[in-house]
Each structure stands twice: as structure tokens, then as C-alpha cells.
Design a protein around this motif. Sequence first.
Motif, mmCIF file in Angstrom:
data_model
loop_
_atom_site.group_PDB
_atom_site.id
_atom_site.type_symbol
_atom_site.label_atom_id
_atom_site.label_comp_id
_atom_site.label_asym_id
_atom_site.label_seq_id
_atom_site.Cartn_x
_atom_site.Cartn_y
_atom_site.Cartn_z
ATOM 1 N N GLU A 221 106.131 16.148 73.377
ATOM 2 C CA GLU A 221 107.361 16.580 72.709
ATOM 3 C C GLU A 221 107.576 15.902 71.364
ATOM 4 O O GLU A 221 108.293 16.408 70.509
ATOM 5 C CB GLU A 221 108.579 16.289 73.605
ATOM 6 N N SER A 222 106.974 14.738 71.175
ATOM 7 C CA SER A 222 107.203 14.043 69.906
ATOM 8 C C SER A 222 106.078 14.259 68.901
ATOM 9 O O SER A 222 106.150 13.768 67.776
ATOM 10 C CB SER A 222 107.412 12.554 70.159
ATOM 11 N N SER A 223 105.046 14.991 69.286
ATOM 12 C CA SER A 223 103.941 15.195 68.345
ATOM 13 C C SER A 223 103.216 16.503 68.688
ATOM 14 O O SER A 223 102.141 16.503 69.280
ATOM 15 C CB SER A 223 102.998 13.997 68.430
ATOM 16 N N PHE A 224 103.825 17.614 68.274
ATOM 17 C CA PHE A 224 103.284 18.930 68.620
ATOM 18 C C PHE A 224 102.025 19.194 67.799
ATOM 19 O O PHE A 224 102.000 18.955 66.591
ATOM 20 C CB PHE A 224 104.349 19.990 68.323
ATOM 21 N N VAL A 225 100.972 19.704 68.456
ATOM 22 C CA VAL A 225 99.683 19.783 67.756
ATOM 23 C C VAL A 225 99.460 21.095 67.005
ATOM 24 O O VAL A 225 98.513 21.204 66.224
ATOM 25 C CB VAL A 225 98.478 19.571 68.713
ATOM 26 N N TRP A 226 100.335 22.084 67.207
ATOM 27 C CA TRP A 226 100.059 23.412 66.631
ATOM 28 C C TRP A 226 100.899 23.679 65.385
ATOM 29 O O TRP A 226 102.080 23.323 65.352
ATOM 30 C CB TRP A 226 100.296 24.510 67.693
ATOM 31 N N PRO A 227 100.325 24.331 64.387
ATOM 32 C CA PRO A 227 101.085 24.647 63.162
ATOM 33 C C PRO A 227 102.059 25.795 63.437
ATOM 34 O O PRO A 227 101.690 26.792 64.054
ATOM 35 C CB PRO A 227 100.000 25.095 62.182
ATOM 36 N N VAL A 228 103.288 25.659 62.981
ATOM 37 C CA VAL A 228 104.275 26.724 63.223
ATOM 38 C C VAL A 228 104.923 27.230 61.923
ATOM 39 O O VAL A 228 105.795 28.086 61.962
ATOM 40 C CB VAL A 228 105.367 26.286 64.235
ATOM 41 N N THR A 229 104.518 26.661 60.789
ATOM 42 C CA THR A 229 105.009 27.183 59.512
ATOM 43 C C THR A 229 103.790 27.558 58.672
ATOM 44 O O THR A 229 102.661 27.137 58.971
ATOM 45 C CB THR A 229 105.806 26.130 58.716
ATOM 46 N N ARG A 230 104.060 28.277 57.596
ATOM 47 C CA ARG A 230 102.951 28.644 56.704
ATOM 48 C C ARG A 230 102.333 27.390 56.074
ATOM 49 O O ARG A 230 101.110 27.279 55.983
ATOM 50 C CB ARG A 230 103.464 29.601 55.631
ATOM 51 N N GLU A 231 103.162 26.438 55.705
ATOM 52 C CA GLU A 231 102.626 25.216 55.080
ATOM 53 C C GLU A 231 101.723 24.478 56.067
ATOM 54 O O GLU A 231 100.638 24.027 55.712
ATOM 55 C CB GLU A 231 103.773 24.287 54.634
ATOM 56 N N GLU A 232 102.190 24.351 57.307
ATOM 57 C CA GLU A 232 101.372 23.657 58.314
ATOM 58 C C GLU A 232 100.067 24.432 58.575
ATOM 59 O O GLU A 232 99.010 23.833 58.787
ATOM 60 C CB GLU A 232 102.158 23.510 59.624
ATOM 61 N N SER A 233 100.151 25.744 58.552
ATOM 62 C CA SER A 233 98.959 26.568 58.812
ATOM 63 C C SER A 233 97.962 26.422 57.670
ATOM 64 O O SER A 233 96.750 26.302 57.897
ATOM 65 C CB SER A 233 99.347 28.043 58.964
ATOM 66 N N LEU A 234 98.469 26.431 56.433
ATOM 67 C CA LEU A 234 97.572 26.259 55.283
ATOM 68 C C LEU A 234 96.929 24.869 55.304
ATOM 69 O O LEU A 234 95.756 24.718 54.942
ATOM 70 C CB LEU A 234 98.341 26.473 53.968
ATOM 71 N N ALA A 235 97.693 23.869 55.764
ATOM 72 C CA ALA A 235 97.128 22.514 55.851
ATOM 73 C C ALA A 235 96.002 22.491 56.883
ATOM 74 O O ALA A 235 94.964 21.842 56.686
ATOM 75 C CB ALA A 235 98.227 21.514 56.224
ATOM 76 N N MET A 236 96.179 23.221 57.981
ATOM 77 C CA MET A 236 95.120 23.247 59.000
ATOM 78 C C MET A 236 93.883 23.993 58.476
ATOM 79 O O MET A 236 92.744 23.620 58.771
ATOM 80 C CB MET A 236 95.624 23.870 60.294
ATOM 81 N N LEU A 237 94.121 25.023 57.677
ATOM 82 C CA LEU A 237 92.998 25.746 57.060
ATOM 83 C C LEU A 237 92.223 24.808 56.131
ATOM 84 O O LEU A 237 90.983 24.797 56.124
ATOM 85 C CB LEU A 237 93.537 26.971 56.298
ATOM 86 N N GLU A 238 92.942 23.993 55.361
ATOM 87 C CA GLU A 238 92.270 23.027 54.466
ATOM 88 C C GLU A 238 91.474 22.016 55.272
ATOM 89 O O GLU A 238 90.347 21.677 54.930
ATOM 90 C CB GLU A 238 93.309 22.292 53.594
ATOM 91 N N GLU A 239 92.101 21.523 56.352
ATOM 92 C CA GLU A 239 91.387 20.568 57.216
ATOM 93 C C GLU A 239 90.090 21.196 57.706
ATOM 94 O O GLU A 239 89.027 20.584 57.689
ATOM 95 C CB GLU A 239 92.268 20.181 58.414
ATOM 96 N N PHE A 240 90.179 22.477 58.098
ATOM 97 C CA PHE A 240 88.990 23.154 58.616
ATOM 98 C C PHE A 240 87.887 23.247 57.562
ATOM 99 O O PHE A 240 86.752 22.841 57.809
ATOM 100 C CB PHE A 240 89.334 24.552 59.151
ATOM 101 N N VAL A 241 88.217 23.775 56.378
ATOM 102 C CA VAL A 241 87.125 24.005 55.412
ATOM 103 C C VAL A 241 86.491 22.686 54.966
ATOM 104 O O VAL A 241 85.290 22.615 54.745
ATOM 105 C CB VAL A 241 87.554 24.867 54.189
ATOM 106 N N HIS A 242 87.305 21.633 54.852
ATOM 107 C CA HIS A 242 86.746 20.357 54.397
ATOM 108 C C HIS A 242 85.980 19.627 55.493
ATOM 109 O O HIS A 242 84.914 19.078 55.258
ATOM 110 C CB HIS A 242 87.858 19.438 53.863
ATOM 111 N N GLU A 243 86.542 19.606 56.709
ATOM 112 C CA GLU A 243 85.982 18.711 57.725
ATOM 113 C C GLU A 243 85.127 19.393 58.789
ATOM 114 O O GLU A 243 84.330 18.745 59.447
ATOM 115 C CB GLU A 243 87.124 17.940 58.406
ATOM 116 N N ARG A 244 85.340 20.697 59.013
ATOM 117 C CA ARG A 244 84.661 21.335 60.147
ATOM 118 C C ARG A 244 83.688 22.441 59.750
ATOM 119 O O ARG A 244 82.656 22.630 60.394
ATOM 120 C CB ARG A 244 85.697 21.894 61.131
ATOM 121 N N LEU A 245 84.018 23.158 58.687
ATOM 122 C CA LEU A 245 83.136 24.252 58.260
ATOM 123 C C LEU A 245 81.684 23.799 58.069
ATOM 124 O O LEU A 245 80.763 24.527 58.450
ATOM 125 C CB LEU A 245 83.691 24.896 56.971
ATOM 126 N N PRO A 246 81.429 22.591 57.523
ATOM 127 C CA PRO A 246 80.028 22.194 57.315
ATOM 128 C C PRO A 246 79.179 22.205 58.588
ATOM 129 O O PRO A 246 77.961 22.301 58.523
ATOM 130 C CB PRO A 246 80.158 20.773 56.753
#
Length: 510
Positions: A221-246
Amino acid sequence: MTLRLLLGDQLNAQHSWFARPDDRVTYLMMEMRQETDYVVHHIQKVVAFFAAMRAFAAARQAEGHRFLYLSLDNPENLHTLETNLERVLQGGDFSRFEYQLPDEYRLDQQLAMICEGLEIPSQAVDSEHFLTHRMELAEMFTGKKTYLMETFYRNMRKKHHVMVDAAEAPWGGKWNFDAENRNRYDGAVPVPAPKGPARQVADLVKMIREAGIRTLGTVDESSFVWPVTREESLAMLEEFVHERLPWFGTYQDAMSEAHWALFHARLSFPLNVKLLHPMEVVNRAIEHWESNQEKIGLAQLEGFVRQIVGWREYMRGVYWAKMPSYSQENALNHQRVLPGWFWTGETNMNCLRHSIGQSLEFAYAHHIQRLMVTGNFALLAGIHPDEVDAWYLGIYIDAIEWVEMPNTRGMSQYADGGLVGSKPYVSSANYMDKMSDYCRGCSYDKKKRHGADACPFNSLYWHFYHRHADRLQKNPRIGFAYKTLGSMSATELGLTLGQAEQYLQDIESL
Ligand code: FAD
Ligand code: SF4
């Protein structure tokens, strides 16, 4: 005044409806029991939907759009589309009703019925999200018995100019780099810890619990792991392309006890509720690859693009081509009930304990865990597809019927008789051991077909092919399995089938 309905998965701020605020338009959003109760959902799924809907309404209101938002605990909320719409339309000066085309057949039918009974004009508009229209795949495969994803995918790449040159030839000379993308995870490349927005959701959880909604799984309840706004979703997309896409493609089929998401994007929720547009996700991945080609192989990028431009649109096309009869398909006539441990993770089979356990903890499992662990077991054990569908629809953060059903009933359970998958996705412990580290920590013996501690997947695998020989043995893609079955001695076959029967009888205690 026009009343415009927005469903919980229609959070597309780029929709033309929101181009500019209009005082003659009121938007309606509702948290309803009809949506929380049609299946038992994971608590994180209910929280994610409500949090995303609230944030979306607040952001549009801040831009000047008029909103009527009915929260779950609002005493005025009557909790069905019909009753709420009737009350809202009666209580205001509305001369027109509009809605975006829903992605679910159930809601499509319900809204069409409601509109038939309205005394004011109504109109359904496109949700402006998908790359294909509902019937595009059906039109592409008119008259065909199987819908080949690869054909669809190549057409999509050409049509949308994705990773093709001016002559429409694929980058790198190949459409598909799947053969390079089947590595086991060996720990050589560190997996970045999945970062979430860490939002507080205690108030929402309290409201959901107080309303008495049945849910499954747990939530931080104090640290939800899923993005629920556009800003949070775009941040997760950035995390993906930088850290996981490779490493996305290399390890996309791997499974690991230590890493619940490995190199997967965790973008299915923001995509499915339309906080992100599929083409914006694909374009961002391509853009990042273009400026990092020395570090990221083309196979990584292609593996990712195929999931979104290919599989995601393909599954939506299958759904609309085949509903409503698709929801009744049970080609293998499977009738068994899902064992109770699917809801608790309490089984001795390490692969299942782990995959179900992380699903209860995060409302997430990646594709191969869904297909080759839980789905594989359900298919081998002959579980009724209705039972399997209900479980997948409830437990996963991204589960909305248009994408859940063709994946579960079609791809994973072969209930459509081979429309989506040309052969059933089943395996023995061999595959599990090749692609994961689950077997080494298991109390079952991955090598044994029968006898004390024999891995249940091994005997159930042969039991499956044996009991479905009439339907499957002529399939050229599985000739090897029937060849092996045919070469087994009568004693070995008897012991193997007997072991499987015993496991099926004792399924609750596996
Ligand atoms: P990644 O592996 O990082 O892939 C990137 C994106 O590609 C995903 O976000 C998703 O949008 C798309 N994608 C990948 N595979 C598929 C696919 N087979 N179908 C549609 N889109 C795909 N996906 C859902 O969105 N909702 C579901 O309810 C769902 N149920 C499934 C049930 C079963 C039995 C199986 C085998 C698969 C199911 N999938 C479902 C597909 C897939 O497992 C998830 O999309 C994926 O695990 C989501 O995690 P991710 O964002 O990290 O995906
Ligand atoms: Fe799963 Fe069998 Fe491996 Fe155990 S031995 S983890 S039950 S495949």
C-alpha cells in the motif's frame, strides 16, 4: 449538452475529444461493481484501474474539461452502466450521448442495447488507440482455417512502415530474429531492479476492502509498483529502453527464480488502458536503438516490436473475428476444475509455486511463465478453458478480455482447435529445465516419468498426447512426439500413463 462516457480502459488523453475543452460537453467516469465483480480480480488490478481513472479525470479537469466522476463509495452510484446512465441523463440537460467503442464484446453489447433505449441521439466513436480496426484481421484472413501471425505481422510492418526500407524489405534482411532469442538466463548480465512509481494507495485499498469487493493477491500500500498516470508510464518506457531493451530479445523466453520481470517491459497495463499509444512505444524503442546501435542488436529491437505491432494487434483481431462463439470454444473437451493451489501458490512443484507466487505478489508474470508454466500445466491436466480464462482474467494487472481470451483460450489452451497456435504449447520438464532454474530447487525429479517424486509434467505430457491422439497425431508439427510415444515399450507406457492418472486423481496435493 453532450454526455460522453469514458470506460476505465479509455484513458487516452491524446484522443481528439480532448483537443480543447468544450463547455457543452460533460465527461462521465464511474467506478462500478459491475466491473469489479464479474470475476475475482487481483487487488492491484482494481487499485490500478481506479487510481488511473481518478488521475486521468483530475488531469483533464485541470485542463478545463467538465467531468462527472462517480467513485465506488459515492451513495449516488448505482453500480451498473444502465442504472447510472439513466440517472445521470435524467438529472441533466443532455441532448446527445457519445461513447468510445469498447474493446470488450460484453461492454460493446451492453452499450449498444442501452443506446437503443435512449430517447436522445447517440454515437460511438473510435478509441483512436489501435493500429488496426476491429475487423481488419478477419478481412485479411477471409476463408482461412488458421490465422498465421507471421503473415499478419509482416503486413503490419509494411503498412505502418516499421523497420522496413523504401522497398519494404525488412531491416537486417530478416522479418524475424526469433531463433536468436531463446537464451536461458545465466546471470552473466545483471538484471536491473524493476523500479515502480512507489505511489501510496492505502486510501484506495481501504475503500475497496470496506466495500466488500472480493479480490485476490497482495498489495504494497505504501509503494505501488504499477504506473497509473501518463508521466509514470512514460518513465517506465524510458526505464525499459535504457535498461532492458538491450537484452530483451535474448532473454525473452527465460525464467528465473530471482527476477520476476527479467528484461520485460511491464508496459501492458499502461498500454491496455491507453495511457500509452502502441506506436509511440514502438517509435521510442526504434529511436533509442538508432542512436545506440553499437550496444543494442537488431534482434533485441525486432523481438520487442513484434510483440506490439504483431502479437498485440493480432490477438485483438482474433477476438473480434471470433466473438462471441470464441468464449465457448473447448476443442479438446477439457472438463477438470482448476486445483485450489492456483489461488494460493501452495504446491510442491517449484515452477508453479514460483510463477503463481509472483503473480499473487505483483499481479504479473511474463509471457513464458503464463504460457509454459501455468498454461502448460492447465492444458496437460485437462482443465476446462472457462476455469483457466477466469483465473487469467482475474490475476493479471493487464487482463482485459480482448487480449486475455485469445492468449489463454487460444494460444495457451488450444481450445480453438489450432486457429491461433498450429500446435498445442505443451512441454515436459525438459523445456522448463532448459529455460529456467526452477527444477534445481524442486522436490520433484525432473528426469523421472514415473515412480516416487517423478516430475508431474513428464507423465502428464505423454498422457496428453496419448489421450488426444485422434485429433493431434496427424499434425506434422508434432510428429516427433507420436514417434516417441510409438516407440515406448508397453510397460513404460503403462507406468507413465498410470502415474499421470494418479497425479490427476491427487491433483490438489501435487
Ligand atoms: P513484454 O514481454 O515486455 O512485451 C511488450 C508488450 O508486448 C507487452 O506490454 C504487450 O503489450 C505486448 N505483448 C507481448 N506479448 C503479447 C501477446 N501474446 N498478446 C498481446 N500483447 C502482447 N497480455 C495482456 O496484455 N493481457 C492479458 O490478459 C494477457 N493474458 C495472457 C494470458 C496468457 C495465457 C498468455 C500466454 C499471455 C497473455 N498476455 C496477456 C500476453 C503477455 O503475456 C503479456 O502482454 C506480457 O506478459 C505483459 O508484460 P510486459 O509488458 O512486461 O510484456
Ligand atoms: Fe516444475 Fe517438474 Fe521442474 Fe519441478 S521438476 S520445477 S515440477 S518442471
